[in-house]
Design a protein around this motif. Sequence first.
Motif, PDB file in Angstrom:
ATOM      1  N   VAL A 337     -65.870 -64.942 112.168  1.00  9.60           N
ATOM      2  CA  VAL A 337     -66.357 -63.677 112.672  1.00  9.60           C
ATOM      3  C   VAL A 337     -67.113 -64.109 113.936  1.00  9.60           C
ATOM      4  CG1 VAL A 337     -67.584 -61.477 112.406  1.00  9.60           C
ATOM      5  CG2 VAL A 337     -66.141 -62.335 110.614  1.00  9.60           C
ATOM      6  N   SER A 338     -67.296 -63.632 115.090  1.00  5.57           N
ATOM      7  CA  SER A 338     -68.105 -63.775 116.147  1.00  5.57           C
ATOM      8  C   SER A 338     -69.256 -63.315 116.181  1.00  5.57           C
ATOM      9  CB  SER A 338     -67.485 -63.796 117.528  1.00  5.57           C
ATOM     10  OG  SER A 338     -67.453 -62.218 117.671  1.00  5.57           O
ATOM     11  N   ASP A 339     -70.297 -63.909 117.041  1.00  4.26           N
ATOM     12  CA  ASP A 339     -71.574 -63.305 116.928  1.00  4.26           C
ATOM     13  C   ASP A 339     -71.515 -61.735 117.494  1.00  4.26           C
ATOM     14  OD1 ASP A 339     -72.580 -65.600 116.234  1.00  4.26           O
ATOM     15  OD2 ASP A 339     -74.140 -66.166 118.098  1.00  4.26           O
ATOM     16  N   ARG A 340     -70.720 -61.681 118.453  1.00  4.36           N
ATOM     17  CA  ARG A 340     -70.778 -60.399 118.913  1.00  4.36           C
ATOM     18  C   ARG A 340     -70.262 -59.258 117.936  1.00  4.36           C
ATOM     19  NH1 ARG A 340     -67.023 -56.673 120.512  1.00  4.36           N
ATOM     20  NH2 ARG A 340     -67.459 -55.212 122.220  1.00  4.36           N
ATOM     21  N   GLU A 341     -69.026 -59.757 116.968  1.00  2.00           N
ATOM     22  CA  GLU A 341     -68.745 -58.904 116.054  1.00  2.00           C
ATOM     23  C   GLU A 341     -69.677 -58.732 114.860  1.00  2.00           C
ATOM     24  OE1 GLU A 341     -63.915 -59.893 116.002  1.00  2.00           O
ATOM     25  OE2 GLU A 341     -65.217 -61.451 115.321  1.00  2.00           O
ATOM     26  N   MET A 342     -70.548 -59.677 114.519  1.00  2.00           N
ATOM     27  CA  MET A 342     -71.332 -59.409 113.630  1.00  2.00           C
ATOM     28  C   MET A 342     -72.704 -58.715 114.029  1.00  2.00           C
ATOM     29  SD  MET A 342     -72.223 -63.341 111.867  1.00  2.00           S
ATOM     30  CE  MET A 342     -72.396 -64.251 113.168  1.00  2.00           C
ATOM     31  N   LEU A 343     -72.700 -58.632 115.247  1.00  2.00           N
ATOM     32  CA  LEU A 343     -74.019 -57.729 115.529  1.00  2.00           C
ATOM     33  C   LEU A 343     -73.609 -56.476 115.455  1.00  2.00           C
ATOM     34  CD1 LEU A 343     -75.048 -59.913 118.770  1.00  2.00           C
ATOM     35  CD2 LEU A 343     -76.360 -59.426 116.570  1.00  2.00           C
ATOM     36  N   ILE A 344     -72.127 -55.901 115.526  1.00  2.00           N
ATOM     37  CA  ILE A 344     -71.914 -54.516 115.493  1.00  2.00           C
ATOM     38  C   ILE A 344     -71.200 -54.169 113.966  1.00  2.00           C
ATOM     39  CG2 ILE A 344     -71.942 -54.222 117.787  1.00  2.00           C
ATOM     40  CD1 ILE A 344     -68.610 -54.444 117.559  1.00  2.00           C
ATOM     41  N   PHE A 345     -71.317 -55.268 113.008  1.00  3.49           N
ATOM     42  CA  PHE A 345     -70.554 -54.968 111.868  1.00  3.49           C
ATOM     43  C   PHE A 345     -70.648 -53.426 111.278  1.00  3.49           C
ATOM     44  CE2 PHE A 345     -70.320 -59.365 109.581  1.00  3.49           C
ATOM     45  CZ  PHE A 345     -69.006 -59.090 109.117  1.00  3.49           C
ATOM     46  N   GLY A 346     -69.562 -53.029 111.280  1.00  2.84           N
ATOM     47  CA  GLY A 346     -69.389 -51.552 110.635  1.00  2.84           C
ATOM     48  C   GLY A 346     -68.266 -51.644 109.437  1.00  2.84           C
ATOM     49  N   TRP A 347     -67.997 -52.694 108.901  1.00  2.00           N
ATOM     50  CA  TRP A 347     -67.338 -52.380 107.592  1.00  2.00           C
ATOM     51  C   TRP A 347     -67.649 -53.396 106.619  1.00  2.00           C
ATOM     52  CZ3 TRP A 347     -64.863 -57.450 107.163  1.00  2.00           C
ATOM     53  CH2 TRP A 347     -64.833 -58.008 108.442  1.00  2.00           C
ATOM     54  N   PHE A 348     -67.203 -53.275 105.408  1.00  2.00           N
ATOM     55  CA  PHE A 348     -67.544 -54.141 104.267  1.00  2.00           C
ATOM     56  C   PHE A 348     -66.348 -54.944 103.928  1.00  2.00           C
ATOM     57  CE2 PHE A 348     -70.338 -50.730 102.539  1.00  2.00           C
ATOM     58  CZ  PHE A 348     -71.554 -51.290 102.883  1.00  2.00           C
ATOM     59  N   VAL A 349     -66.851 -56.227 103.572  1.00  2.00           N
ATOM     60  CA  VAL A 349     -65.868 -57.255 103.094  1.00  2.00           C
ATOM     61  C   VAL A 349     -65.414 -57.084 101.656  1.00  2.00           C
ATOM     62  CG1 VAL A 349     -66.914 -59.167 104.705  1.00  2.00           C
ATOM     63  CG2 VAL A 349     -67.801 -59.005 102.260  1.00  2.00           C
ATOM     64  N   GLU A 350     -64.259 -57.859 101.534  1.00  2.00           N
ATOM     65  CA  GLU A 350     -63.718 -57.645  99.991  1.00  2.00           C
ATOM     66  C   GLU A 350     -64.885 -57.760  98.903  1.00  2.00           C
ATOM     67  OE1 GLU A 350     -59.695 -59.421  98.227  1.00  2.00           O
ATOM     68  OE2 GLU A 350     -60.846 -60.629  99.298  1.00  2.00           O
ATOM     69  N   GLY A 351     -64.851 -57.012  97.930  1.00  2.67           N
ATOM     70  CA  GLY A 351     -65.692 -57.249  96.904  1.00  2.67           C
ATOM     71  C   GLY A 351     -66.906 -56.141  96.943  1.00  2.67           C
ATOM     72  N   VAL A 352     -67.000 -55.617  98.184  1.00  2.00           N
ATOM     73  CA  VAL A 352     -68.164 -54.745  98.208  1.00  2.00           C
ATOM     74  C   VAL A 352     -67.796 -53.285  97.688  1.00  2.00           C
ATOM     75  CG1 VAL A 352     -69.885 -53.388  99.816  1.00  2.00           C
ATOM     76  CG2 VAL A 352     -69.365 -56.128 100.131  1.00  2.00           C
ATOM     77  N   GLU A 353     -68.540 -52.582  96.857  1.00  3.26           N
ATOM     78  CA  GLU A 353     -68.110 -51.336  96.586  1.00  3.26           C
ATOM     79  C   GLU A 353     -69.388 -50.265  97.208  1.00  3.26           C
ATOM     80  OE1 GLU A 353     -67.745 -50.879  92.418  1.00  3.26           O
ATOM     81  OE2 GLU A 353     -65.836 -52.242  92.319  1.00  3.26           O
ATOM     82  N   GLY A 354     -68.683 -49.340  97.869  1.00  2.07           N
ATOM     83  CA  GLY A 354     -69.502 -48.299  98.579  1.00  2.07           C
ATOM     84  C   GLY A 354     -69.304 -47.764  99.788  1.00  2.07           C
TER      85      GLY A 354
END
Length: 358
Positions: A337-354
């Motif tokens: 995951v690039s820095d640019r993508e990390m700076l706009i994170f708008g989704w949860f990774v596998e294992g996160v509930e919410g």
Amino acid sequence: MKFGKAVFLFLCFVLAAWPLQAAEQEKQIKVAFVYAGPVGEAGWSFAHDQGRKYLEKELPGVKTAFVESVPEGADAEQVMTRFAEEGYKVIFATSYSYMDAAERVARKFPGVYFEQYAGSKTAVNLATYSGRIYEARYLSGIVAGKMSGTGKVGYVAAKPVPEVVRDINAFARGARSVNPSARVKVVWTNKWNDHSSDERASVVLLDDGCDVITQHQDSPGVLRAAEERGRYAISYNSSMEKFAPKAVLTGPVWNWGPYFVKRVKAAIEGTWAPGEYWGPMADGIVGLASFSEAVPPDVVRLVEAKKKEIEEGKLHPFAGPVKDNQGRLLVPKGKTVSDREMLIFGWFVEGVEGSFLN
């Protein structure tokens, strides 16, 4: 003749001493800090204020001042304007929410250097700064994954902004790196510092069976709720074990002091330049608090080994494969995951509930 020689010698002395006096005066610049919350005994503003005190210790000629609990918008702009008018040479705006105010005031005072936390705007006298706390979050996730008996871990989060989402994801990635079936349940409070809200959210998670909980909050409410239930907790921002010594295992912490010293020195020496600093754990700006005695030695050794790998660039918390919590592969193996993508994170990774709405 003798009088003329005496005057000449005196003038030579004054001229020789003048650069030293000017240098000393230059070192005695004033530096201001604008805090979003109360300094208190722990948390975000507390960590920044520890950095301010470190600055004073390392550069004794620097005079500092701060205002705490400053709302965003007009209030922040007014506080920064007042500091600039009073001759403060460097102003640290320590909250993302101050970005627009800092930009406006920076335009009015081109001779003042502004340091904005995690902003997306820069100018000739406006820089941004932050640290890759997600690296420390990943390590704390390893601790949670190892210490959880149920595999259910709780996360009390403030607001669904990219920084918080990024930290939740890194924490979950760390937990699942040692326990692939671990689940991280998220509850939002929509507040950064509210003890009662933090406690209520913690109770929801504890009632749901989470035996380790963590937080993106300023207050120790989450930690105390865990201790009351005999569960474990992981703190954030600053070392908080004193608030719940039986519960707190460790926690990601900020170490702002060295950065403040570096930037103020640059202002003194005339080498300050704008930029967008996002410091890694290798710089020392982020790290982990000490481990409690409850954390087994083998877990401590594992975390220290992973910390070294991160610092050496051998391990990235978001190296592929990375799936979202719907099971879709978004980052294949061999990619990161690039820095640019990390700076706009708008989704949860596998294992996160919410969800992003509470």
